[in-house]
Scaffold this motif. Structure first.
Motif, mmCIF file in Angstrom:
data_model
loop_
_atom_site.group_PDB
_atom_site.id
_atom_site.type_symbol
_atom_site.label_atom_id
_atom_site.label_comp_id
_atom_site.label_asym_id
_atom_site.label_seq_id
_atom_site.Cartn_x
_atom_site.Cartn_y
_atom_site.Cartn_z
ATOM 1 N N LYS A 301 -1.635 20.128 13.076
ATOM 2 C CA LYS A 301 -0.197 20.235 13.318
ATOM 3 C C LYS A 301 0.170 21.598 13.905
ATOM 4 O O LYS A 301 1.080 21.702 14.748
ATOM 5 N N ALA A 302 -0.529 22.634 13.468
ATOM 6 C CA ALA A 302 -0.257 23.960 14.027
ATOM 7 C C ALA A 302 -0.649 24.018 15.492
ATOM 8 O O ALA A 302 -0.012 24.711 16.299
ATOM 9 N N ASN A 303 -1.678 23.289 15.856
ATOM 10 C CA ASN A 303 -2.116 23.230 17.251
ATOM 11 C C ASN A 303 -1.149 22.427 18.113
ATOM 12 O O ASN A 303 -0.869 22.777 19.251
ATOM 13 N N ASN A 304 -0.621 21.322 17.541
ATOM 14 C CA ASN A 304 0.295 20.443 18.277
ATOM 15 C C ASN A 304 1.212 19.778 17.265
ATOM 16 O O ASN A 304 0.815 18.843 16.569
ATOM 17 N N SER A 305 2.432 20.242 17.191
ATOM 18 C CA SER A 305 3.371 19.730 16.183
ATOM 19 C C SER A 305 3.695 18.258 16.391
ATOM 20 O O SER A 305 4.159 17.586 15.468
ATOM 21 N N GLU A 306 3.460 17.739 17.613
ATOM 22 C CA GLU A 306 3.780 16.346 17.915
ATOM 23 C C GLU A 306 2.636 15.386 17.617
ATOM 24 O O GLU A 306 2.802 14.172 17.744
ATOM 25 N N VAL A 307 1.467 15.891 17.254
ATOM 26 C CA VAL A 307 0.327 15.003 17.017
ATOM 27 C C VAL A 307 0.632 14.058 15.857
ATOM 28 O O VAL A 307 1.220 14.442 14.846
ATOM 29 N N ASP A 308 0.264 12.801 16.027
ATOM 30 C CA ASP A 308 0.440 11.786 14.980
ATOM 31 C C ASP A 308 -0.858 11.688 14.196
ATOM 32 O O ASP A 308 -1.921 11.430 14.779
ATOM 33 N N ILE A 309 -0.790 11.883 12.902
ATOM 34 C CA ILE A 309 -1.995 11.902 12.068
ATOM 35 C C ILE A 309 -1.979 10.727 11.112
ATOM 36 O O ILE A 309 -1.047 10.563 10.313
ATOM 37 N N ILE A 310 -3.014 9.911 11.214
ATOM 38 C CA ILE A 310 -3.220 8.793 10.294
ATOM 39 C C ILE A 310 -4.413 9.126 9.415
ATOM 40 O O ILE A 310 -5.498 9.458 9.919
ATOM 41 N N LEU A 311 -4.223 9.057 8.133
ATOM 42 C CA LEU A 311 -5.285 9.362 7.181
ATOM 43 C C LEU A 311 -5.786 8.065 6.561
ATOM 44 O O LEU A 311 -4.995 7.179 6.225
ATOM 45 N N PHE A 312 -7.103 7.940 6.433
ATOM 46 C CA PHE A 312 -7.713 6.789 5.771
ATOM 47 C C PHE A 312 -8.029 7.165 4.323
ATOM 48 O O PHE A 312 -8.380 8.320 4.036
ATOM 49 N N THR A 313 -7.916 6.203 3.424
ATOM 50 C CA THR A 313 -8.469 6.429 2.091
ATOM 51 C C THR A 313 -9.984 6.564 2.204
ATOM 52 O O THR A 313 -10.580 6.206 3.218
ATOM 53 N N VAL A 314 -10.601 7.093 1.170
ATOM 54 C CA VAL A 314 -12.055 7.272 1.181
ATOM 55 C C VAL A 314 -12.716 5.923 0.914
ATOM 56 O O VAL A 314 -12.428 5.276 -0.094
ATOM 57 N N PRO A 315 -13.587 5.455 1.818
ATOM 58 C CA PRO A 315 -14.222 4.153 1.603
ATOM 59 C C PRO A 315 -15.051 4.134 0.326
ATOM 60 O O PRO A 315 -15.569 5.177 -0.108
ATOM 61 N N PRO A 316 -15.204 2.972 -0.283
ATOM 62 C CA PRO A 316 -16.101 2.877 -1.440
ATOM 63 C C PRO A 316 -17.540 3.108 -0.998
ATOM 64 O O PRO A 316 -17.931 2.747 0.113
ATOM 65 N N PHE A 317 -18.326 3.718 -1.868
ATOM 66 C CA PHE A 317 -19.728 3.990 -1.536
ATOM 67 C C PHE A 317 -20.621 3.829 -2.762
ATOM 68 O O PHE A 317 -21.610 4.521 -2.922
ATOM 69 N N ASN A 318 -20.209 2.924 -3.637
ATOM 70 C CA ASN A 318 -20.992 2.620 -4.853
ATOM 71 C C ASN A 318 -21.231 3.852 -5.713
ATOM 72 O O ASN A 318 -22.301 4.024 -6.308
ATOM 73 N N PHE A 319 -20.214 4.711 -5.781
ATOM 74 C CA PHE A 319 -20.314 5.877 -6.640
ATOM 75 C C PHE A 319 -20.279 5.470 -8.112
ATOM 76 O O PHE A 319 -19.732 4.418 -8.472
ATOM 77 N N ASN A 322 -19.219 10.812 -12.548
ATOM 78 C CA ASN A 322 -18.192 11.756 -12.127
ATOM 79 C C ASN A 322 -17.785 11.540 -10.682
ATOM 80 O O ASN A 322 -16.613 11.745 -10.320
ATOM 81 N N ARG A 323 -18.718 11.099 -9.844
ATOM 82 C CA ARG A 323 -18.376 10.856 -8.444
ATOM 83 C C ARG A 323 -17.390 9.691 -8.321
ATOM 84 O O ARG A 323 -16.482 9.728 -7.481
ATOM 85 N N GLU A 324 -17.560 8.690 -9.125
ATOM 86 C CA GLU A 324 -16.584 7.595 -9.130
ATOM 87 C C GLU A 324 -15.214 8.117 -9.552
ATOM 88 O O GLU A 324 -14.184 7.742 -8.958
ATOM 89 N N HIS A 325 -15.194 8.965 -10.559
ATOM 90 C CA HIS A 325 -13.928 9.541 -11.035
ATOM 91 C C HIS A 325 -13.241 10.322 -9.911
ATOM 92 O O HIS A 325 -12.020 10.183 -9.699
ATOM 93 N N ILE A 326 -14.000 11.136 -9.189
ATOM 94 C CA ILE A 326 -13.433 11.917 -8.090
ATOM 95 C C ILE A 326 -12.908 10.987 -7.000
ATOM 96 O O ILE A 326 -11.809 11.182 -6.467
ATOM 97 N N TRP A 327 -13.689 9.968 -6.657
ATOM 98 C CA TRP A 327 -13.284 9.009 -5.629
ATOM 99 C C TRP A 327 -11.962 8.350 -5.995
ATOM 100 O O TRP A 327 -11.053 8.247 -5.166
ATOM 101 N N ARG A 328 -11.831 7.918 -7.238
ATOM 102 C CA ARG A 328 -10.592 7.270 -7.674
ATOM 103 C C ARG A 328 -9.411 8.243 -7.634
ATOM 104 O O ARG A 328 -8.309 7.890 -7.196
ATOM 105 N N LYS A 329 -9.637 9.456 -8.068
ATOM 106 C CA LYS A 329 -8.557 10.438 -8.120
ATOM 107 C C LYS A 329 -8.080 10.790 -6.713
ATOM 108 O O LYS A 329 -6.859 10.853 -6.459
#
Length: 397
Positions: A301-319, A322-329
């Protein structure tokens, strides 16, 4: 390289990328680097399906740096500059449909650099080829062949993940030879320009920015059935799609604001799908991963205030554990309170996950052979269909 030249590079990159569209959905992001005890001269030939065929004006952009960290970073780390090396020759040609190492000799066209057939490459620099014209019959691949020479030590950044396209290599200077007799099939060795562009006015420049799941790893070679490729097909060629997914990549590689994020800055719309490797090999906490994602968004955004940013959730990876806990959080936060500057969140995890309470596990039919949680071609189809329905609802508003 002088400091002013370094500062000017993003402007130059952006200006030319407004005239040219990304010609392929194949990711050529680099996650490894050649490190040899002796000097070498070697030729690499790769077959790539372009988004359109016919009469094309092509141009190639090169980045002599490692984009993202491989494994624990013992050999290659994100942002690491490449060495000194020489492009001795480069050619494009009609690759046909056989992908057998040969090209149509009558179709070969040299790629030049400021009018020269050769180009000395310095550590960390970016540069363009001259434009080149070629005609590809419908359904034919582009073949890109080039000979690289270097002294001993670290030299050329490249991608070392599973091959998603057919490529060959051979010792010596053979880029101009149409025959394939001397060439051997490449494994885990994709040596290509950082970007292949063709003269095209596009509706939107979309950059898909992620790890091996975005890159398409574990899907069929030359199949183009990973979800970025399918999304590009669904949107059509008026959408300029650049895939910079990189195997083993993690969010903290991007948050460092190095060569990889510089590529993402060229997009009008940046779609970020990171986090699996941060949780896994990166051993990041939920707070660290969320902070890295926040830093990526704020830098874009600092580089280009007009950029449209779409964020994906983190895909499942059979965690598990503790890794499952982090993934869920992390996913809970991304769904309910994503970083400031994110316009929308696409829930890729909801597409790939098993029903509750096993959301952290990939649906069995979507896993690659050997119970590998990398999404297969069937998963690519499911993700692309879900994304296109979700994306086009917003586009129609």
């Amino acid at each position: 390289m002088k400091q002013k030249e370094m500062q000017d590079m993003p402007v130059q990159d952006l200006a030319l990328m407004k005239e040219y569209g990304s010609a392929t959905v194949v990711s050529t992001a680099s996650n490894f680097i050649m490190d040899r005890e002796e000097a070498f001269t070697h030729t690499y030939r790769t077959y790539v399906r372009l988004r359109e065929q016919g009469k094309l004006e092509l141009r190639f952009w090169f980045s002599n740096a490692v984009d993202s960290t491989w494994d624990q970073g013992g050999v290659a780390k994100g942002g690491q500059p490449g060495g000194n090396w020489l492009i001795e020759a480069a050619f494009v040609a009609d690759g046909g449909t056989g992908r057998n190492g040969e090209v149509s000799g009558q179709s070969q066209v040299p790629v030049t650099f400021g009018g020269s057939l050769t180009r000395l490459v310095r550590p960390g620099e970016t540069f363009w080829s001259d434009s080149v014209e070629i005609e590809l019959p419908q359904g034919h691949d582009l073949a890109f062949s080039w000979t690289i020479a270097s002294g001993s030590g670290r030299s050329v950044p490249y991608n070392t993940e599973q091959m998603l396209v057919t490529a060959y290599n051979t010792p010596g200077k053979h880029a101009d030879e149409p025959e394939g007799d001397l060439f051997a099939l490449s494994e885990n060795l994709l040596v290509m320009p950082a970007w292949i562009g063709y003269k095209k006015q596009s509706h939107l420049r979309m950059v898909f920015f992620g790890d091996s799941i975005t890159q398409g790893v574990r899907t069929a070679k030359d199949g183009y059935d990973y979800w970025v490729a399918r999304i590009a097909d669904g949107l059509g060629a008026d959408y300029n799609v650049w895939n910079i997914g990189s195997g083993w990549a993690r969010a903290y590689d991007a948050a460092a604001d190095g060569p990889w994020l510089h590529k993402a800055k060229q997009g009008d719309q940046v779609l970020i799908a990171l986090g699996v490797n941060d949780i896994d090999i990166g051993e990041r906490s939920a707070e660290e991963l969320l902070q890295d994602l926040t830093n990526i968004v704020s830098t874009l955004k600092a580089n280009n205030s007009e950029v449209d940013i779409i964020l994906f959730t983190v895909p499942p990876f059979n965690f598990s554990g503790n890794r499952e806990h982090i993934w869920r959080k992390v996913n809970e936060v991304l769904r309910t309170a994503p970083p400031a500057g994110v316009s929308r969140v696409f829930d890729i995890a909801a597409v790939l996950s098993q029903p509750a309470p096993h959301e952290h596990q990939v649906r069995p039919e979507f896993m690659s052979p050997g119970n590998d949680p990398h999404p297969n071609g069937l998963a690519g189809k499911a993700v692309a269909e879900a994304f296109l329905q979700w994306y086009e609802r917003k586009e129609l508003r």
